[in-house]
Design a protein around this motif. Sequence first.
Motif, PDB file in Angstrom:
ATOM      1  N   GLY A  94      56.280  48.004  17.285  1.00  0.00           N
ATOM      2  CA  GLY A  94      55.441  49.166  17.563  1.00  0.00           C
ATOM      3  C   GLY A  94      54.862  49.215  18.964  1.00  0.00           C
ATOM      4  N   ALA A  95      55.105  48.183  19.776  1.00  0.00           N
ATOM      5  CA  ALA A  95      54.559  48.164  21.136  1.00  0.00           C
ATOM      6  C   ALA A  95      55.278  49.176  22.017  1.00  0.00           C
ATOM      7  N   ILE A  96      54.528  49.740  22.953  1.00  0.00           N
ATOM      8  CA  ILE A  96      55.136  50.565  23.994  1.00  0.00           C
ATOM      9  C   ILE A  96      55.143  49.750  25.277  1.00  0.00           C
ATOM     10  N   ASN A  97      56.098  50.000  26.128  1.00  0.00           N
ATOM     11  CA  ASN A  97      56.227  49.250  27.370  1.00  0.00           C
ATOM     12  C   ASN A  97      55.765  50.100  28.539  1.00  0.00           C
ATOM     13  N   ILE A  98      54.690  49.656  29.161  1.00  0.00           N
ATOM     14  CA  ILE A  98      54.222  50.259  30.405  1.00  0.00           C
ATOM     15  C   ILE A  98      53.990  49.096  31.361  1.00  0.00           C
ATOM     16  N   PRO A  99      54.905  48.867  32.296  1.00  0.00           N
ATOM     17  CA  PRO A  99      54.750  47.733  33.206  1.00  0.00           C
ATOM     18  C   PRO A  99      53.417  47.775  33.959  1.00  0.00           C
ATOM     19  N   ARG A 100      52.853  46.613  34.158  1.00  0.00           N
ATOM     20  CA  ARG A 100      51.569  46.464  34.845  1.00  0.00           C
ATOM     21  C   ARG A 100      51.543  47.229  36.162  1.00  0.00           C
ATOM     22  N   GLY A 101      52.622  47.231  36.882  1.00  0.00           N
ATOM     23  CA  GLY A 101      52.661  47.863  38.194  1.00  0.00           C
ATOM     24  C   GLY A 101      52.507  49.371  38.195  1.00  0.00           C
ATOM     25  N   VAL A 102      52.722  50.023  37.050  1.00  0.00           N
ATOM     26  CA  VAL A 102      52.611  51.489  36.990  1.00  0.00           C
ATOM     27  C   VAL A 102      51.594  51.958  35.952  1.00  0.00           C
ATOM     28  N   ALA A 110      62.872  44.497  31.473  1.00  0.00           N
ATOM     29  CA  ALA A 110      63.813  43.450  31.039  1.00  0.00           C
ATOM     30  C   ALA A 110      63.119  42.431  30.141  1.00  0.00           C
ATOM     31  N   GLU A 111      61.858  42.127  30.432  1.00  0.00           N
ATOM     32  CA  GLU A 111      61.096  41.215  29.582  1.00  0.00           C
ATOM     33  C   GLU A 111      60.868  41.845  28.203  1.00  0.00           C
ATOM     34  N   PHE A 112      60.518  43.115  28.194  1.00  0.00           N
ATOM     35  CA  PHE A 112      60.294  43.855  26.956  1.00  0.00           C
ATOM     36  C   PHE A 112      61.555  43.841  26.097  1.00  0.00           C
ATOM     37  N   GLU A 113      62.687  44.067  26.736  1.00  0.00           N
ATOM     38  CA  GLU A 113      63.972  44.094  26.020  1.00  0.00           C
ATOM     39  C   GLU A 113      64.296  42.750  25.375  1.00  0.00           C
ATOM     40  N   SER A 114      63.790  41.665  25.958  1.00  0.00           N
ATOM     41  CA  SER A 114      64.097  40.331  25.424  1.00  0.00           C
ATOM     42  C   SER A 114      63.322  40.017  24.141  1.00  0.00           C
ATOM     43  N   GLY A 115      62.378  40.866  23.784  1.00  0.00           N
ATOM     44  CA  GLY A 115      61.600  40.696  22.562  1.00  0.00           C
ATOM     45  C   GLY A 115      60.183  41.175  22.761  1.00  0.00           C
ATOM     46  N   THR A 152      53.966  34.578  24.487  1.00  0.00           N
ATOM     47  CA  THR A 152      54.280  33.152  24.347  1.00  0.00           C
ATOM     48  C   THR A 152      53.511  32.563  23.165  1.00  0.00           C
ATOM     49  N   ALA A 153      52.218  32.854  23.078  1.00  0.00           N
ATOM     50  CA  ALA A 153      51.408  32.364  21.955  1.00  0.00           C
ATOM     51  C   ALA A 153      51.858  33.003  20.639  1.00  0.00           C
ATOM     52  N   TRP A 154      52.257  34.271  20.706  1.00  0.00           N
ATOM     53  CA  TRP A 154      52.752  34.978  19.515  1.00  0.00           C
ATOM     54  C   TRP A 154      53.976  34.254  18.956  1.00  0.00           C
ATOM     55  N   GLN A 155      54.913  33.937  19.836  1.00  0.00           N
ATOM     56  CA  GLN A 155      56.141  33.267  19.407  1.00  0.00           C
ATOM     57  C   GLN A 155      55.870  31.831  18.965  1.00  0.00           C
ATOM     58  N   GLU A 156      54.924  31.150  19.618  1.00  0.00           N
ATOM     59  CA  GLU A 156      54.555  29.797  19.197  1.00  0.00           C
ATOM     60  C   GLU A 156      53.958  29.798  17.788  1.00  0.00           C
ATOM     61  N   ALA A 157      53.326  30.924  17.416  1.00  0.00           N
ATOM     62  CA  ALA A 157      52.787  31.073  16.061  1.00  0.00           C
ATOM     63  C   ALA A 157      53.880  31.479  15.072  1.00  0.00           C
ATOM     64  N   GLN A 158      55.114  31.560  15.559  1.00  0.00           N
ATOM     65  CA  GLN A 158      56.292  31.909  14.763  1.00  0.00           C
ATOM     66  C   GLN A 158      56.176  33.289  14.120  1.00  0.00           C
ATOM     67  N   LEU A 159      55.588  34.210  14.870  1.00  0.00           N
ATOM     68  CA  LEU A 159      55.486  35.594  14.430  1.00  0.00           C
ATOM     69  C   LEU A 159      56.704  36.357  14.927  1.00  0.00           C
ATOM     70  N   PRO A 160      57.095  37.395  14.233  1.00  0.00           N
ATOM     71  CA  PRO A 160      58.343  38.090  14.593  1.00  0.00           C
ATOM     72  C   PRO A 160      58.218  38.939  15.862  1.00  0.00           C
ATOM     73  N   VAL A 161      59.326  38.993  16.558  1.00  0.00           N
ATOM     74  CA  VAL A 161      59.443  39.929  17.692  1.00  0.00           C
ATOM     75  C   VAL A 161      60.606  40.859  17.411  1.00  0.00           C
ATOM     76  N   ARG A 162      60.508  42.000  17.988  1.00  0.00           N
ATOM     77  CA  ARG A 162      61.564  43.012  17.818  1.00  0.00           C
ATOM     78  C   ARG A 162      62.417  43.033  19.076  1.00  0.00           C
ATOM     79  N   LEU A 163      63.705  43.060  18.864  1.00  0.00           N
ATOM     80  CA  LEU A 163      64.643  43.178  19.980  1.00  0.00           C
ATOM     81  C   LEU A 163      65.088  44.633  20.036  1.00  0.00           C
ATOM     82  N   ARG A 164      65.293  45.131  21.204  1.00  0.00           N
ATOM     83  CA  ARG A 164      65.729  46.512  21.325  1.00  0.00           C
ATOM     84  C   ARG A 164      67.170  46.647  21.027  1.00  0.00           C
TER      85      ARG A 164
END
Length: 128
Positions: A49-57, A40-45, A116-128
Amino acid sequence: MSRTAQQIVSEARASVTEISVPDVAAGVAGAVIVDVREPAEFESGHLEGAINIPRGVLEFQVDAHPALGGATEPELAVRERPVVLYCRTGGRSALAARSLQDMGFKDVRSMAGGITAWQEAQLPVRLR
């Protein structure tokens, strides 16, 4: 002697390489970018090119654990390939970086400050 979660994260940060947001934005040649937040966090931005692998797995995804259907994350099949991990603020990614180092990955970095630091630097995020 018990330790707090913050102490464990601090120990992990001391034992891994942190990479700055500007260095990640400039690009790390051949690196796989892994977002270790929950889906859900990944989906929010997330980073392009990032892949999502939750820390727990994470460890189970790398080693094709039967509980996850025996599938290995192909991007992490070569342990010499550079890996940049990030989460919300850098704690989970530091823990994940230490785990990957323990598993034999040679070039693992945790992005300081996370998305958080990425967004504070006003760099783009991708939404799914």
